[in-house]
Scaffold this motif. Structure first.
Motif, mmCIF file in Angstrom:
data_model
loop_
_atom_site.group_PDB
_atom_site.id
_atom_site.type_symbol
_atom_site.label_atom_id
_atom_site.label_comp_id
_atom_site.label_asym_id
_atom_site.label_seq_id
_atom_site.Cartn_x
_atom_site.Cartn_y
_atom_site.Cartn_z
ATOM 1 N N ARG A 99 0.719 0.409 11.000
ATOM 2 C CA ARG A 99 1.501 -0.675 9.888
ATOM 3 C C ARG A 99 2.334 -1.616 11.002
ATOM 4 N NH1 ARG A 99 -0.233 -0.541 4.791
ATOM 5 N NH2 ARG A 99 -0.389 1.830 4.284
ATOM 6 N N PHE A 106 -4.675 -3.158 4.730
ATOM 7 C CA PHE A 106 -4.373 -2.693 3.087
ATOM 8 C C PHE A 106 -5.142 -1.422 4.270
ATOM 9 C CE2 PHE A 106 -5.838 -2.745 -0.286
ATOM 10 C CZ PHE A 106 -5.191 -3.268 -1.013
ATOM 11 N N ASP A 137 -2.899 1.715 0.092
ATOM 12 C CA ASP A 137 -2.036 0.117 -0.717
ATOM 13 C C ASP A 137 -2.936 0.094 -2.160
ATOM 14 O OD1 ASP A 137 -0.798 -1.649 0.900
ATOM 15 O OD2 ASP A 137 -2.089 -0.920 2.799
ATOM 16 N N ARG A 170 0.457 2.290 -5.180
ATOM 17 C CA ARG A 170 0.935 0.828 -5.225
ATOM 18 C C ARG A 170 0.227 -0.490 -6.122
ATOM 19 N NH1 ARG A 170 1.954 0.242 0.686
ATOM 20 N NH2 ARG A 170 2.591 2.224 0.777
#
Ligand SMILES: Cc1ncc(COP(=O)(O)OP(=O)(O)O)c(N)n1
Ligand SMILES: Cc1nc(C(=O)O)sc1CCOP(=O)(O)O
Length: 501
Positions: A99, A106, A137, A170
């Motif tokens: 990341r 993702f 995600d 999320r």
């Protein structure tokens, strides 16, 4: 459709290829994506059950990350079966590192804990699962997994709420295949959107569904990698699995009762009308009795969208046969009506197709040729009144879900936007680009005439038309051109050349 992306899948190896990383790689390949796999466990299983699981040592998993990073950097990582907490620690370490290198990375987590045919696959602790969920995600459990993660027997939206109370995801796709209901309903919840989005498909009579969840999550990962919004990615993944199961159902009838996954994968999904709804949005308008009237496609090929009656008069005088009056700062009702009345009269005088943006009630009263509306207008506009008055209807769309919503209204044309960055208005979505435009066009399969809009310049006109759209719509390429008359002639040249081929 294929923009070059790389997807990694992390999970167990199923020697029968029904599930796990070999199934994921088959789906990636079927959808023309470059995929790599990291193996967390060697299992002995098939569609009837699991007989043994041998986890890979955490250090071996670590070295797989190192080896793959020498080859590629992923845009999406799909995680499924993680055998134990030591593996979860390695994965968390690499996710953080990846990341940092790519903030757009993702991560899809399909929390595989046991096989659908029976057999435990993982000893992952609750804390390790919670940490993984916070690091991904999109979490996409099936009913059994979501109920195990929450220790609850609830279903549907309530089960998603339970998941959210316990885990910090999320976004969640709750897969409905194991819900026991007649229709298979998948639900999408996103932390930054109100409510949920639901897609339903009828249940197919395929009995050996080992690996359906892996196939679904792998396809979803591909569509996310191809920059589809999550609603679209879910819709497309559902179409993909539905098509694969339907193909299997047909083959099983002719070839005997084998496991469905040996019977082939369908390739990029084609249009399929699934039932879908947003819980927080007004639904579709009531069924309309008939399609909206058709337009003259030959007159439709070049479509200036204009912000004043002077521009409309000019364009029609130059021989343009389709225009839109798009007034965005009209505060005086009388003046607005006057402009619309003039546009309607000009349209009749020049035998042109003049669309009125937004003001559908005035357009009806003034007897306009047609109305153009956005998605947000669909719930409030009286579509039956527009249809009853015999006006044509054009609808804006920016995604597959919006296209499907528009199709149900059976409009006179569908606008596909925005293709390139535009200075004309603030867009909440990303530019679609040419590849997606081509996909949308194929998806629509000539069910309705289409017009591409957004950032279309003279140079871009040819490649846009090459995607198969019926028309191109422009604002600034004409109205901000230093010599609008010349720009118009040049556009006419490109359009005429394209349609004469
Ligand atoms: C041909 C064409 N396509 C799209 C639009 C955009 O319409 P809408 O979504 O209603 O947005 P506004 O034009 O109201 O900003 C359009 N006008 N014409
Ligand atoms: C009015 C409009 N609607 C869009 C959509 O995507 O729905 S894009 C757009 C603006 C198009 O202007 P230009 O040709 O100057 O980029």
């Amino acid at each position: 459709m294929n923009n070059e992306t790389v997807i990694w899948t992390i999970g167990g190896l199923d020697p029968s290829n029904g599930a796990g990383i070999s199934r994921d790689l088959a789906v990636f390949q079927n959808l023309q994506q470059r995929g790599y796999s990291l193996c967390t466990a060697v299992t002995a299983q098939n569609h009837m059950g699991v007989s043994c699981v041998q986890p890979v040592k955490a250090d071996v998993l670590n070295q797989q990350f190192q080896a793959l990073l020498e080859l590629s950097s992923p845009s999406v990582i799909k995680i499924s079966m993680i055998a134990d907490d030591a593996q979860a620690t390695v994965i968390a370490h690499w996710l953080e590192k990846l990341r940092q290198q790519n903030p757009q990375l993702f991560v899809v987590y399909d929390p595989v804990l046991s096989a659908s045919a029976g057999g435990q696959l993982s000893t992952l602790s609750g804390d390790a699962i919670a940490a993984l969920c916070a690091n991904c995600d999109l979490l996409c459990p099936n009913y059994h997994e979501a109920q195990a993660l929450t220790e609850s027997q609830k279903g549907g939206v309530e089960l998603i709420h339970e998941l959210n109370q316990k885990l910090d995801a999320r976004a969640v796709v709750l897969k409905g295949g194991h819900s026991g209901c007649e229709a298979v309903e998948d639900l999408l919840w996103q932390h930054n959107r109100a409510g949920t989005f639901s897609v339903k498909a009828s249940r197919l009579a395929v009995s050996k569904t080992h690996g359906t969840g892996c196939t679904f999550a792998a396809a979803l990962s591909v569509f996310v990698a191809q920059n589809f919004e999550l609603e679209d990615a879910l819709y497309l993944a559902k179409c993909y699995v539905f098509e694969a199961l339907q193909q299997a159902e047909n083959n099983v009838r002719s070839a005997g009762n084998g496991p469905w996954h040996t019977l082939g994968l369908p390739g990029w999904p084609k249009h399929r009308q699934l039932d879908f709804a947003f819980s927080e949005q007004a639904g579709l308008p009531a069924e309309l009795a008939a399609p909206f009237p058709s337009i003259d496609r030959e007159k439709f090929r070049f479509y200036p969208v204009l912000d004043s009656i002077d521009w409309v008069r000019w364009a029609l005088g130059q021989g343009v046969k389709t225009v839109q009056l798009r007034l965005k700062d009209a505060s005086d009702e009388q003046q607005l009506r006057q402009h619309i009345r003039t546009a309607v009269k000009l349209g009749r005088r020049y035998d042109a197709q003049v669309f009125i943006n937004d003001y559908w009630a005035l357009a009806i009263e003034e007897g306009a040729y047609g109305v153009h509306l956005g998605q947000e207008d669909l719930a409030s506009a009286d579509l039956n009144a527009i249809a009853a008055a015999g006006l044509r209807l054009g609808l804006s769309t920016h995604s597959i879900v919006e296209i499907e919503r528009a199709c149900r209204v059976q409009p006179s044309y569908i606008a596909l936007g925005h293709i390139f960055p535009t200075q004309t208005k603030d867009m909440p979505s990303q530019p679609q680009g040419l590849t997606k435009l081509g996909f949308y066009q194929q998806w629509l399969a000539d069910r309705f005439p289409t017009v591409a809009i957004g950032g279309i310049s003279l140079q871009r006109a040819k490649p846009v038309l090459a995607q198969g759209v019926s028309s191109i719509a422009v604002v600034t390429a004409l109205t901000k051109a230093s010599k609008p008359g010349e720009a118009l002639q040049q556009f006419n040249g490109v359009v005429n050349e394209h349609f004469s081929q």
